[in-house]
Design an enzyme around this catalytic site. Structure first.
Site, PDB file in Angstrom:
ATOM      1  CE1 TYR A 115       4.040   5.219  35.755  1.00 18.89           C
ATOM      2  CE2 TYR A 115       5.085   6.843  37.163  1.00 18.89           C
ATOM      3  CZ  TYR A 115       4.292   5.729  37.017  1.00 18.89           C
ATOM      4  OH  TYR A 115       3.770   5.107  38.113  1.00 18.89           O
ATOM      5  CE  LYS A 122       7.379   4.920  39.692  1.00 19.96           C
ATOM      6  NZ  LYS A 122       6.873   5.961  40.656  1.00 19.96           N
TER       7      LYS A 122
END
Ligand code: NAD
Length: 458
Positions: free
Chosen positions: A288, A203
Site C-alpha cells: 500500500y 493485490k
C-alpha cells in the site's frame, strides 16, 4: 397506556402555538380512532384470532400523498434529482444512487470465500451500481451452499476449484474476481482468461514479476481485461491528496512518509507461508505504501534502499519478514520513507511534505475512518485544518469501475501492468535488504506510465 391516555399525553407535549392545528388535524381521527381501536382490540380477542374490519390505519391522521418536484432523467442509470432541502452553507448530499437494472449489470464470479470475500466483497455488491454477484467458487461445499443461499446465487452457479474451468460455459459470468492466497492469483487468472472471462485480481497481483507477466500475456492472448484491485486508487481521500499534489497546490512534493502496520496472530495462516504469500509485511501491507506513493506523484522510483528484520524464534516469521523499511528515490528528487510492520499495533498513515504545506492522511489504507489534515502558512498565520470527504464503499467503487470498463470496452485504471511494476520494485526492495546496498531501477520519465485512463467515478 390506552389510546386516550396516549392522545392526551401527545396533546400535553404539543407546543401551544401548534395545539390548535394539532386538534384540527386529529379531531376526526380521535373520534374514529377511539372507536376503531376499541373495535380492533375487540376483534383481536375473538376466538380464532378473527380481526375487525375497521383497520388500525383509521386511527391515524390521513395525509394526502404528494410527490414534491423532482428531476427524473429518462436514462435509467442517471440519478433522480430530488427537491433541495439543505442551504448552501451546509455540505450538499451526493446524487441519489442510480443503480443499473440487474439484467444490465456485469456478472461476477467470486473465487475464494475467506475473510475479504465474506466480510467486504460480497456485502459490497449490495452497494454497487453496475456489478452483480452471479457465481461462487470455493473448496468447501458447505460454505458454498450457505453463502449461495445468503446471496441468492443459483446452485448451478456454484463451482469448486476442480470445476472452475466450467465457468467457460456460463454466459452469466463476465468477470472472475480472484480473492485467493497470493500465489494462486496467477493460476486462476490464466485459467479464468482461458475460460473467456475478464479478470479482477486481488493485490498483490502475484508472488513474482514473472507470474505477473504471464497473467498479462494470458489475458492479452484471450482478449480479456485484467485489473488489479488497488482500491486506494479509487478512494476519495487518496484521490483528493493526489489531485492537490498534482496541481501543486502547495508547491512540489518533496518527501512522503508512509507506513502500514498490523499485528498478525496465526502462524498457520497462508500469509506466513512463503510459498503461498510470496513474502510477509512487504507484499501484503507494505505494498500500500509503495503503490500509493507511486499513485500520488505518478513518478516511478529510480532507486530503492531497504532494511528488513524478523524476531528470531517467533513462529509467525519463520518464513516471511516481520518488518520492512525502505526508501525510494524518484526522478524529480522526491524521496519516500516507507515502513510495513506485521507485529505492531494497527496504524496506517502517510504524510506528504510539499514546499508550502503538508497533507496528512490517517487510516489512509483502511476501509473507512480516513481523516485528512493539511497545514500551510499565510503571512503570520499557520493554517491547520481537517478536510472531511464523504466515504464510499471502496470495494463497490472499484468493482463498478471494472464493470464500466467491461461495458464500455475501456482499459482499467489499474491494469496488470500497474501490478507488474509494483512487483519489479518489491523485488528490488528484497534485493536491497538482502545485500545491504541500494538497488537501481530503470529511469522512466513518463508520468503514470502504467495506469489506464482516469476512471469515471460517481
Ligand atoms: P483468507 O485466508 O481469509 O481467504 C483465502 C481463501 O482462499 C479462503 O477461503 C481459503 O479457503 C481459500 N484457499 C484456497 N486454496 C487455499 C490454499 N491452498 N491455502 C489457503 N487458502 C486457500 O485471505 P483473505 O484475507 O481473504 O485474502 C485473500 C486475498 O485478498 C489475498 O490476496 C489478500 O492479499 C487480498 N486482500 C486484499 C485486501 C484489500 O483490501 N484489497 C484485504 C485483505 C486481503
Amino acid at each position: 397506556m390506552n389510546r386516550l391516555t396516549t392522545f392526551l399525553k401527545a396533546l400535553a407535549d404539543t407546543p401551544p402555538q401548534s395545539r390548535k392545528d394539532f386538534l384540527k388535524l386529529t379531531g376526526r381521527a380521535l373520534a374514529v380512532g377511539t372507536a376503531g381501536g376499541l373495535l380492533t382490540s375487540y376483534g383481536r380477542d375473538q376466538p380464532g384470532g378473527r380481526r375487525s374490519v375497521i383497520s388500525q390505519v383509521d386511527t391515524v391522521p390521513h395525509i394526502q400523498p404528494v410527490s414534491p418536484p423532482a428531476v427524473i432523467p429518462p436514462k435509467v442509470d442517471e440519478p433522480i434529482k430530488l427537491e433541495p432541502i439543505r442551504g448552501d452553507a451546509d455540505r450538499q448530499t451526493p446524487p441519489t444512487p442510480s443503480p443499473q437494472p440487474p439484467d444490465q449489470r456485469v456478472g461476477y464470479a467470486v473465487v475464494g470465500l475467506g475473510h475479504l470475500s465474506l466480510e467486504n466483497i460480497l456485502p459490497a455488491f449490495g452497494r454497487s451500481r453496475k456489478s452483480k454477484l452471479v457465481a461462487l467458487v470455493s473448496g468447501s461445499p458447505q460454505k458454498l451452499q450457505k453463502v449461495a443461499q445468503q446471496y441468492g446465487v443459483k446452485p448451478q452457479n456454484c463451482y469448486s476449484y476442480d470445476t472452475f474451468d466450467q465457468l467457460r460455459d456460463n454466459p452469466e459470468v463476465q468477470v472472475v474476481y480472484i480473492v485467493l492466497p497470493n500465489a494462486m492469483h496467477a493460476e486462476y487468472t490464466i485459467r479464468g482468461a482461458q475460460a473467456g472471462k475478464h479478470i479482477l485480481t486481488e493485490k498483490p497481483m502475484a508472488t513474482s514479476s514473472a507470474d505477473c507477466q504471464a497473467m498479462i500475456d494470458a489475458c492479452n492472448k484471450a482478449g480479456r481485461k485484467l485489473m488489479v484491485a488497488y482500491r486506494i486508487q479509487y478512494e476519495p481521500h487518496n484521490r483528493y491528496v493526489r489531485a492537490q499534489i498534482r496541481q501543486k497546490e502547495y508547491g512540489a512534493a518533496k518527501f512522503i512518509e508512509l507506513f502500514n502496520a498490523q499485528q498478525e496472530a496465526n502462524p498457520n495462516h497462508w500469509r506466513h507461508i512463503r510459498a503461498l504469500a510470496g513474502g510477509g509485511a512487504l507484499p501484503d501491507i507494505g505494498l500500500y505504501c509503495l503503490n500509493t506513493a507511486r499513485f500520488i506523484v505518478g513518478e516511478e522510483p529510480t532507486e530503492v534502499f531497504a532494511y528488513q528484520y524478523s524476531t528470531p524464534d517467533n513462529p509467525l516469521f519463520r518464513e516471511v519478514e516481520e518488518v520492512m523499511s525502505w526508501q525510494m528515490r524518484f526522478p524529480s528528487g522526491l524521496i519516500t520513507n516507507c515502513g510495513a510492520h506485521y507485529f505492531a499495533h494497527e496504524s496506517r498513515r502517510y504524510r506528504v511534505l510539499a514546499e508550502r504545506g503538508w497533507l496528512n492522511l490517517e487510516n489512509a489504507f483502511a476501509y473507512n475512518g480516513l481523516e485528512l489534515q493539511r497545514s500551510y502558512a499565510e503571512g503570520q498565520t499557520e493554517h491547520r485544518d481537517q478536510i472531511s470527504l464523504m466515504e464510499k464503499d471502496q470495494f463497490a467503487t472499484e468493482m463498478d469501475h471494472f464493470s464500466d470498463c467491461v461495458q464500455q470496452n475501456k482499459q482499467p485504471f489499474t491494469p496488470g501492468e500497474e501490478g507488474l511494476q509494483d512487483h519489479r520494485i518489491m523485488e528490488a526492495i528484497y534485493q536491497s535488504a538482502q545485500t545491504g546496498k541500494p538497488v537501481s531501477l530503470p529511469l522512466i520519465t513518463k508520468i503514470d506510465p502504467f495506469r489506464g485512463p482516469e476512471p469515471q467515478l460517481d
